[in-house]
Enzyme design. Structure first.
Site, PDB file in Angstrom:
ATOM      1  N   VAL A 128       2.101   2.241   4.950  1.00  0.00           N
ATOM      2  CA  VAL A 128       3.356   2.959   5.630  1.00  0.00           C
ATOM      3  C   VAL A 128       3.066   3.672   6.641  1.00  0.00           C
ATOM      4  O   VAL A 128       2.096   4.608   6.793  1.00  0.00           O
ATOM      5  CB  VAL A 128       4.354   3.856   4.646  1.00  0.00           C
ATOM      6  CG1 VAL A 128       5.548   4.356   5.461  1.00  0.00           C
ATOM      7  CG2 VAL A 128       4.858   2.549   3.788  1.00  0.00           C
ATOM      8  N   CYS A 129       3.631   3.818   7.870  1.00  0.00           N
ATOM      9  CA  CYS A 129       3.526   4.693   8.889  1.00  0.00           C
ATOM     10  C   CYS A 129       2.046   4.925   9.616  1.00  0.00           C
ATOM     11  O   CYS A 129       1.558   3.785   9.848  1.00  0.00           O
ATOM     12  CB  CYS A 129       3.915   6.208   8.436  1.00  0.00           C
ATOM     13  SG  CYS A 129       4.409   7.535   9.627  1.00  0.00           S
TER      14      CYS A 129
END
Length: 171
Positions: free
Chosen positions: A108-109
């Site tokens: 994520v991210c």
């Protein structure tokens, strides 16, 4: 489908690291726990690490003791923490090793930058937080600007959705 109690539970290793975004970990962890996964929070030691909101998180196992064969290898984001991990040879070696056998490698991210630094996105389509995603091609990935990118067994997400009207692009 959710597990019915028969058969092995999926093994998931979720990297925890200093300066990670807590929501990047807790959201996926919640979904994986509800699905009945065997979750290992992994770091160099079992001491709590700081997070972006000041809530410390302790690993449940070390890099050395993490199961060798995983169903899911996951890296959360956090720009400051991700930048440090991109230069951490011990963590990168761990990710390369477990990622070479994991059924799914995901982030994520800015966690995708860490996967890229470990060589795990070479030849894959991927995304990251909008502010840094242009760095992915420097690590052999093909940049996609979608919020979530799935390429074979690699799943990358742009990050926590924070867009507020007229405050910028958010992700």
């Amino acid at each position: 489908p959710l597990p019915t109690g028969s058969g092995p539970r999926p093994k998931v290793a979720m990297l925890v690291h200093p300066d990670m975004v807590l929501l990047d970990l807790i959201g996926p962890q919640t979904v994986l726990a509800i699905a009945g996964s065997e979750i290992h929070l992994v770091w160099k030691d079992l001491n709590p690490v700081s997070t972006d909101v000041g809530v410390p998180i302790a690993a449940t196992t070390t890099l050395a003791n993490c199961p060798k064969d995983l169903d899911v290898l996951f890296v959360p984001g956090g720009l400051k923490g991700s930048a440090a991990l991109m230069e951490d040879s011990e963590v990168l070696a761990f990710l390369r090793d477990r990622g070479s056998r994991a059924k799914y490698v995901t982030s994520v991210c800015t966690g995708s930058l860490v996967l890229g630094a470990a060589g795990l996105l070479n030849g894959y389509r991927a995304t990251s937080h909008w502010y840094v995603r242009d760095l992915l091609p420097l690590m052999g990935a093909t940049l996609e600007k979608d919020r979530v990118v799935i390429d074979r067994n690699r799943l990358t997400g742009g990050g926590v959705r924070t867009r507020i009207r007229d405050r910028g692009p958010g992700i």
